[in-house]
Design a protein around this motif. Structure first.
Motif, PDB file in Angstrom:
ATOM      1  N   LEU A  32       7.983 -11.689  -0.184  1.00  0.00           N
ATOM      2  CA  LEU A  32       9.183 -11.760   0.644  1.00  0.00           C
ATOM      3  C   LEU A  32       9.369 -10.478   1.457  1.00  0.00           C
ATOM      4  O   LEU A  32       9.659 -10.529   2.662  1.00  0.00           O
ATOM      5  N   ILE A  33       9.174  -9.348   0.823  1.00  0.00           N
ATOM      6  CA  ILE A  33       9.340  -8.059   1.512  1.00  0.00           C
ATOM      7  C   ILE A  33       8.290  -7.887   2.599  1.00  0.00           C
ATOM      8  O   ILE A  33       8.604  -7.438   3.712  1.00  0.00           O
ATOM      9  N   LEU A  34       7.051  -8.245   2.320  1.00  0.00           N
ATOM     10  CA  LEU A  34       5.996  -8.145   3.346  1.00  0.00           C
ATOM     11  C   LEU A  34       6.309  -9.039   4.544  1.00  0.00           C
ATOM     12  O   LEU A  34       6.141  -8.630   5.696  1.00  0.00           O
ATOM     13  N   THR A  35       6.765 -10.244   4.269  1.00  0.00           N
ATOM     14  CA  THR A  35       7.106 -11.168   5.348  1.00  0.00           C
ATOM     15  C   THR A  35       8.264 -10.644   6.186  1.00  0.00           C
ATOM     16  O   THR A  35       8.213 -10.660   7.420  1.00  0.00           O
ATOM     17  N   LEU A  36       9.310 -10.180   5.521  1.00  0.00           N
ATOM     18  CA  LEU A  36      10.478  -9.654   6.222  1.00  0.00           C
ATOM     19  C   LEU A  36      10.134  -8.408   7.031  1.00  0.00           C
ATOM     20  O   LEU A  36      10.535  -8.279   8.200  1.00  0.00           O
ATOM     21  N   ALA A  37       9.365  -7.508   6.439  1.00  0.00           N
ATOM     22  CA  ALA A  37       8.971  -6.288   7.155  1.00  0.00           C
ATOM     23  C   ALA A  37       8.102  -6.626   8.368  1.00  0.00           C
ATOM     24  O   ALA A  37       8.277  -6.047   9.446  1.00  0.00           O
ATOM     25  N   ALA A  38       7.187  -7.564   8.209  1.00  0.00           N
ATOM     26  CA  ALA A  38       6.333  -7.967   9.334  1.00  0.00           C
ATOM     27  C   ALA A  38       7.167  -8.579  10.452  1.00  0.00           C
ATOM     28  O   ALA A  38       6.930  -8.307  11.642  1.00  0.00           O
ATOM     29  N   ALA A  39       8.159  -9.387  10.093  1.00  0.00           N
ATOM     30  CA  ALA A  39       9.027  -9.994  11.106  1.00  0.00           C
ATOM     31  C   ALA A  39       9.833  -8.926  11.835  1.00  0.00           C
ATOM     32  O   ALA A  39       9.995  -8.981  13.065  1.00  0.00           O
ATOM     33  N   LEU A  40      10.335  -7.936  11.107  1.00  0.00           N
ATOM     34  CA  LEU A  40      11.105  -6.866  11.742  1.00  0.00           C
ATOM     35  C   LEU A  40      10.237  -6.005  12.656  1.00  0.00           C
ATOM     36  O   LEU A  40      10.662  -5.630  13.757  1.00  0.00           O
ATOM     37  N   THR A 114      -7.498  -1.610 -14.390  1.00  0.00           N
ATOM     38  CA  THR A 114      -7.398  -2.056 -13.002  1.00  0.00           C
ATOM     39  C   THR A 114      -6.426  -1.161 -12.243  1.00  0.00           C
ATOM     40  O   THR A 114      -5.573  -0.504 -12.825  1.00  0.00           O
ATOM     41  N   LEU A 115      -6.550  -1.164 -10.970  1.00  0.00           N
ATOM     42  CA  LEU A 115      -5.677  -0.375 -10.106  1.00  0.00           C
ATOM     43  C   LEU A 115      -4.590  -1.236  -9.489  1.00  0.00           C
ATOM     44  O   LEU A 115      -4.008  -0.870  -8.473  1.00  0.00           O
ATOM     45  N   LEU A 116      -4.310  -2.363 -10.107  1.00  0.00           N
ATOM     46  CA  LEU A 116      -3.380  -3.320  -9.521  1.00  0.00           C
ATOM     47  C   LEU A 116      -1.996  -2.728  -9.287  1.00  0.00           C
ATOM     48  O   LEU A 116      -1.395  -2.937  -8.231  1.00  0.00           O
ATOM     49  N   ASP A 117      -1.477  -1.976 -10.260  1.00  0.00           N
ATOM     50  CA  ASP A 117      -0.153  -1.373 -10.072  1.00  0.00           C
ATOM     51  C   ASP A 117      -0.139  -0.439  -8.870  1.00  0.00           C
ATOM     52  O   ASP A 117       0.826  -0.395  -8.113  1.00  0.00           O
ATOM     53  N   ARG A 118      -1.203   0.307  -8.689  1.00  0.00           N
ATOM     54  CA  ARG A 118      -1.275   1.228  -7.542  1.00  0.00           C
ATOM     55  C   ARG A 118      -1.355   0.468  -6.224  1.00  0.00           C
ATOM     56  O   ARG A 118      -0.819   0.911  -5.211  1.00  0.00           O
ATOM     57  N   ILE A 119      -2.024  -0.669  -6.239  1.00  0.00           N
ATOM     58  CA  ILE A 119      -2.109  -1.479  -5.020  1.00  0.00           C
ATOM     59  C   ILE A 119      -0.735  -2.024  -4.659  1.00  0.00           C
ATOM     60  O   ILE A 119      -0.322  -1.989  -3.499  1.00  0.00           O
ATOM     61  N   TRP A 120      -0.003  -2.535  -5.673  1.00  0.00           N
ATOM     62  CA  TRP A 120       1.354  -3.028  -5.423  1.00  0.00           C
ATOM     63  C   TRP A 120       2.212  -1.905  -4.837  1.00  0.00           C
ATOM     64  O   TRP A 120       2.942  -2.104  -3.867  1.00  0.00           O
ATOM     65  N   ASP A 121       2.143  -0.729  -5.456  1.00  0.00           N
ATOM     66  CA  ASP A 121       2.935   0.405  -4.986  1.00  0.00           C
ATOM     67  C   ASP A 121       2.533   0.801  -3.570  1.00  0.00           C
ATOM     68  O   ASP A 121       3.387   1.108  -2.733  1.00  0.00           O
ATOM     69  N   ALA A 122       1.235   0.802  -3.295  1.00  0.00           N
ATOM     70  CA  ALA A 122       0.746   1.213  -1.974  1.00  0.00           C
ATOM     71  C   ALA A 122       1.267   0.292  -0.871  1.00  0.00           C
ATOM     72  O   ALA A 122       1.579   0.759   0.232  1.00  0.00           O
ATOM     73  N   MET A 123       1.394  -0.997  -1.160  1.00  0.00           N
ATOM     74  CA  MET A 123       1.922  -1.920  -0.143  1.00  0.00           C
ATOM     75  C   MET A 123       3.356  -1.552   0.222  1.00  0.00           C
ATOM     76  O   MET A 123       3.719  -1.527   1.396  1.00  0.00           O
ATOM     77  N   HIS A 124       4.159  -1.250  -0.777  1.00  0.00           N
ATOM     78  CA  HIS A 124       5.559  -0.913  -0.510  1.00  0.00           C
ATOM     79  C   HIS A 124       5.689   0.461   0.151  1.00  0.00           C
ATOM     80  O   HIS A 124       6.527   0.648   1.040  1.00  0.00           O
ATOM     81  N   ILE A 125       4.855   1.395  -0.252  1.00  0.00           N
ATOM     82  CA  ILE A 125       4.869   2.710   0.390  1.00  0.00           C
ATOM     83  C   ILE A 125       4.432   2.585   1.847  1.00  0.00           C
ATOM     84  O   ILE A 125       4.985   3.249   2.731  1.00  0.00           O
ATOM     85  N   ALA A 126       3.464   1.721   2.116  1.00  0.00           N
ATOM     86  CA  ALA A 126       3.027   1.499   3.495  1.00  0.00           C
ATOM     87  C   ALA A 126       4.174   0.947   4.345  1.00  0.00           C
ATOM     88  O   ALA A 126       4.367   1.366   5.497  1.00  0.00           O
ATOM     89  N   ILE A 127       4.947   0.028   3.792  1.00  0.00           N
ATOM     90  CA  ILE A 127       6.101  -0.516   4.521  1.00  0.00           C
ATOM     91  C   ILE A 127       7.107   0.590   4.790  1.00  0.00           C
ATOM     92  O   ILE A 127       7.640   0.712   5.906  1.00  0.00           O
TER      93      ILE A 127
END
Length: 141
Positions: A32-40, A114-127
């Motif tokens: 939801l956050i990725l979609t909303l950020a992309a739309a903005l 796995t680095l999954l938690d870091r990937i999740w965090d990186a997406m939000h930091i990128a936004i």
């Protein structure tokens, strides 16, 4: 002893289900956050330039990224907490049923970090960073 084993098995399953629930919530929220950020961002760049009027939208994108980071971290903690509880119930089951080899089966497959938690965090930091970048562009425009 059968009742005790059934209780442990049920509690193990409950904790696994709760852990999966929080992981699913994190995935849904991130989507939801990725979609909303992309739309903005698309709204800001639709006319081909960034102006001072886009400052608020850039700030909103930053806030959405920060919120996503905090919410994702919170969901990760909760999923991990329930995972540790499930592990405790599984260990108790292993003690009650030593012939079943519950933990022996797990030891056969090495755990991978796995680095999954870091990937999740990186997406939000990128936004968050994209929002800050938009604010800076809007202020110098």
């Amino acid at each position: 002893m059968t009742d005790e084993i059934e209780i442990l098995r049920t509690m193990y399953q409950v904790q696994v289900t709760r852990s999966e629930h929080y992981e699913n919530q994190r995935a849904t929220l991130t989507n939801l956050i990725l979609t909303l950020a992309a739309a903005l961002v698309a709204l800001v760049t639709f006319d081909g330039n960034v102006s001072r009027t886009d400052t608020g939208t850039g700030l909103l994108v930053s806030l959405i990224g920060a919120f996503g980071f905090v919410a994702s971290t919170f969901h990760s903690w909760r999923a991990r907490r329930h995972g540790k509880r499930a592990e405790a119930y599984r260990n108790a089951l292993d003690e009650k049923l030593p012939d079943a080899g519950i933990n022996a089966i797990r030891r056969q497959i090495p755990e991978e970090n796995t680095l999954l938690d870091r990937i999740w965090d990186a997406m939000h930091i990128a936004i968050l960073l994209i929002g800050i970048f938009l604010v800076v562009l809007a202020r110098i425009a």
